[in-house]
Motif scaffolding. Structure first.
Motif, PDB file in Angstrom:
ATOM      1  N   LEU A   1       3.433  93.778  84.163  1.00 57.16           N
ATOM      2  CA  LEU A   1       2.047  94.149  83.863  1.00 57.16           C
ATOM      3  C   LEU A   1       1.523  93.369  82.661  1.00 57.16           C
ATOM      4  O   LEU A   1       0.372  92.911  82.666  1.00 57.16           O
ATOM      5  CB  LEU A   1       1.932  95.649  83.609  1.00 57.16           C
ATOM      6  CG  LEU A   1       2.122  96.569  84.815  1.00 57.16           C
ATOM      7  CD1 LEU A   1       1.935  98.026  84.402  1.00 57.16           C
ATOM      8  CD2 LEU A   1       1.148  96.224  85.941  1.00 57.16           C
ATOM      9  N   LEU A   2       2.348  93.207  81.634  1.00 58.16           N
ATOM     10  CA  LEU A   2       1.906  92.446  80.462  1.00 58.16           C
ATOM     11  C   LEU A   2       1.551  91.013  80.838  1.00 58.16           C
ATOM     12  O   LEU A   2       0.500  90.490  80.434  1.00 58.16           O
ATOM     13  CB  LEU A   2       2.994  92.445  79.392  1.00 58.16           C
ATOM     14  CG  LEU A   2       2.680  91.572  78.170  1.00 58.16           C
ATOM     15  CD1 LEU A   2       1.496  92.132  77.394  1.00 58.16           C
ATOM     16  CD2 LEU A   2       3.891  91.420  77.268  1.00 58.16           C
ATOM     17  N   LEU A   3       2.398  90.364  81.604  1.00 54.73           N
ATOM     18  CA  LEU A   3       2.145  88.980  81.970  1.00 54.73           C
ATOM     19  C   LEU A   3       0.912  88.850  82.856  1.00 54.73           C
ATOM     20  O   LEU A   3       0.157  87.872  82.759  1.00 54.73           O
ATOM     21  CB  LEU A   3       3.371  88.390  82.668  1.00 54.73           C
ATOM     22  CG  LEU A   3       4.615  88.251  81.785  1.00 54.73           C
ATOM     23  CD1 LEU A   3       5.805  87.771  82.608  1.00 54.73           C
ATOM     24  CD2 LEU A   3       4.367  87.320  80.610  1.00 54.73           C
ATOM     25  N   ALA A   4       0.691  89.840  83.718  1.00 53.43           N
ATOM     26  CA  ALA A   4      -0.521  89.831  84.550  1.00 53.43           C
ATOM     27  C   ALA A   4      -1.766  89.966  83.687  1.00 53.43           C
ATOM     28  O   ALA A   4      -2.787  89.298  83.927  1.00 53.43           O
ATOM     29  CB  ALA A   4      -0.458  90.946  85.584  1.00 53.43           C
ATOM     30  N   ILE A   5      -1.706  90.828  82.679  1.00 55.11           N
ATOM     31  CA  ILE A   5      -2.832  90.959  81.740  1.00 55.11           C
ATOM     32  C   ILE A   5      -3.048  89.641  81.013  1.00 55.11           C
ATOM     33  O   ILE A   5      -4.177  89.161  80.881  1.00 55.11           O
ATOM     34  CB  ILE A   5      -2.557  92.100  80.740  1.00 55.11           C
ATOM     35  CG1 ILE A   5      -2.622  93.456  81.439  1.00 55.11           C
ATOM     36  CG2 ILE A   5      -3.565  92.055  79.587  1.00 55.11           C
ATOM     37  CD1 ILE A   5      -2.159  94.623  80.579  1.00 55.11           C
ATOM     38  N   ALA A   6      -1.970  89.040  80.544  1.00 53.66           N
ATOM     39  CA  ALA A   6      -2.075  87.792  79.795  1.00 53.66           C
ATOM     40  C   ALA A   6      -2.689  86.682  80.644  1.00 53.66           C
ATOM     41  O   ALA A   6      -3.450  85.839  80.138  1.00 53.66           O
ATOM     42  CB  ALA A   6      -0.695  87.373  79.283  1.00 53.66           C
TER      43      ALA A   6
ATOM     44  N   HIS B   1      11.788  93.007  74.593  1.00 52.07           N
ATOM     45  CA  HIS B   1      11.636  92.623  76.001  1.00 52.07           C
ATOM     46  C   HIS B   1      10.309  91.897  76.230  1.00 52.07           C
ATOM     47  O   HIS B   1      10.259  90.876  76.936  1.00 52.07           O
ATOM     48  CB  HIS B   1      11.693  93.859  76.900  1.00 52.07           C
ATOM     49  CG  HIS B   1      13.046  94.481  77.016  1.00 52.07           C
ATOM     50  ND1 HIS B   1      14.125  93.831  77.574  1.00 52.07           N
ATOM     51  CD2 HIS B   1      13.493  95.713  76.655  1.00 52.07           C
ATOM     52  CE1 HIS B   1      15.180  94.629  77.552  1.00 52.07           C
ATOM     53  NE2 HIS B   1      14.829  95.764  77.001  1.00 52.07           N
ATOM     54  N   LEU B   2       9.237  92.425  75.639  1.00 55.86           N
ATOM     55  CA  LEU B   2       7.920  91.824  75.825  1.00 55.86           C
ATOM     56  C   LEU B   2       7.873  90.422  75.226  1.00 55.86           C
ATOM     57  O   LEU B   2       7.357  89.483  75.841  1.00 55.86           O
ATOM     58  CB  LEU B   2       6.848  92.709  75.184  1.00 55.86           C
ATOM     59  CG  LEU B   2       6.696  94.122  75.754  1.00 55.86           C
ATOM     60  CD1 LEU B   2       5.662  94.906  74.945  1.00 55.86           C
ATOM     61  CD2 LEU B   2       6.294  94.086  77.223  1.00 55.86           C
TER      62      LEU B   2
ATOM     63  N   VAL C   1      -3.312  93.849  73.785  1.00 53.00           N
ATOM     64  CA  VAL C   1      -2.627  94.896  74.550  1.00 53.00           C
ATOM     65  C   VAL C   1      -2.067  95.908  73.560  1.00 53.00           C
ATOM     66  O   VAL C   1      -1.290  95.559  72.666  1.00 53.00           O
ATOM     67  CB  VAL C   1      -1.491  94.311  75.413  1.00 53.00           C
ATOM     68  CG1 VAL C   1      -0.762  95.435  76.149  1.00 53.00           C
ATOM     69  CG2 VAL C   1      -2.046  93.291  76.397  1.00 53.00           C
ATOM     70  N   ASN C   2      -2.465  97.157  73.705  1.00 52.24           N
ATOM     71  CA  ASN C   2      -1.957  98.249  72.883  1.00 52.24           C
ATOM     72  C   ASN C   2      -0.933  99.047  73.679  1.00 52.24           C
ATOM     73  O   ASN C   2      -1.253  99.561  74.758  1.00 52.24           O
ATOM     74  CB  ASN C   2      -3.094  99.168  72.432  1.00 52.24           C
ATOM     75  CG  ASN C   2      -4.053  98.477  71.484  1.00 52.24           C
ATOM     76  OD1 ASN C   2      -3.640  97.692  70.634  1.00 52.24           O
ATOM     77  ND2 ASN C   2      -5.343  98.759  71.614  1.00 52.24           N
TER      78      ASN C   2
END
Length: 243
Positions: free
Chosen positions: A189-194, A18-19, A114-115
């Motif tokens: 959340l991952l995309l916001a971090i990226a 998914h990520l 990201v861990n």
């Protein structure tokens, strides 16, 4: 301009898939890791894999350490020592080796790591102790690299909540569960971090299904304490000599 480059370990299925797909849909050139690509606990394989990626792309903009396993959900006295140690190796040695190989090639200032972590890192429970311990160790690695004056890079713990995957469906603690974290809550959340929207949370834990990009942004604007969302010693008060 060339596309930003992301590495996602354990991306052949489950949350990792998914990520990886979400990053591709957002314009990233994604290198999907799996056991057939490189075993994350094997230093030579990891080094060769990362070297090949860098040779083809010239840099790495985002590393997602997703590959992980869980040991049997039994008390420590009933655990299998070989399985127990394999779990720790996969969940700690793996992210360590991949991070070590990627760091020299991470884009300055904007590169992020990201861990994939878990609330199990903070849980006192004599079941699946290797998994719990390994996630606690991973949280310390995140804060050591991503927090404080000695910060090495922008590094984040992302707990995905409980997404419906083959792994979670096979876990005793989730039998009969009817409410699941949606993959979209994790990828948001991952995309916001990226994008850099959550850089204030470097070295800390964010959790899908509980946190949102908006709530984390609002909390960061209020100010974060040195120990907020980190793993560390809780002292008994101001008079504790270890404080």
């Amino acid at each position: 301009m060339t596309a930003p480059v992301a590495i996602v370990t354990g991306a052949s299925r489950g949350i990792g898939a998914h990520l990886a797909t979400a990053l591709e849909d957002s314009g990233y050139a994604v290198e999907r890791g799996s056991r057939s690509t490189a075993e994350v606990t094997d230093r030579a394989e990891v080094d060769a894999w990362v070297a090949d990626i860098v040779a083809r792309h010239g840099r790495v903009d985002l590393l997602v350490n997703n590959a992980g396993v869980i040991d049997a959900e039994v008390p420590l006295v009933d655990s299998d020592p070989d399985e127990w140690w394999r779990t720790v190796e996969t969940n700690v040695r793996g992210p360590y080796l991949v991070t070590r190989a990627v760091l020299p090639h991470l884009t300055p200032e904007t590169g992020r790591i990201v861990n994939l972590n878990s609330g199990a890192a903070y849980r006192n429970d004599d079941n699946a102790t290797a998994y719990n311990l390994s996630k606690g160790a991973l949280a310390r690695l995140t804060s050591q690299l991503g927090l404080g004056e000695g910060r090495t890079a922008l590094v984040f713990d992302l707990a995905p909540g409980v997404v419906r995957t083959d792994m979670t469906l096979g876990m005793q603690m989730h039998r009969g569960r009817t409410e699941w974290t949606s993959p979209a809550e994790v990828t948001d959340l991952l995309l916001a971090i990226a994008r850099g929207d959550l850089d204030a949370w470097s070295g800390r834990l964010v959790r899908a299904g509980t946190d949102t990009v908006e709530s984390l942004g609002a909390r960061a604007r209020e100010g974060l304490g040195d120990r907020d969302r980190t793993l560390g010693l809780v002292t008994w008060g101001a008079d504790d000599p270890l404080g």
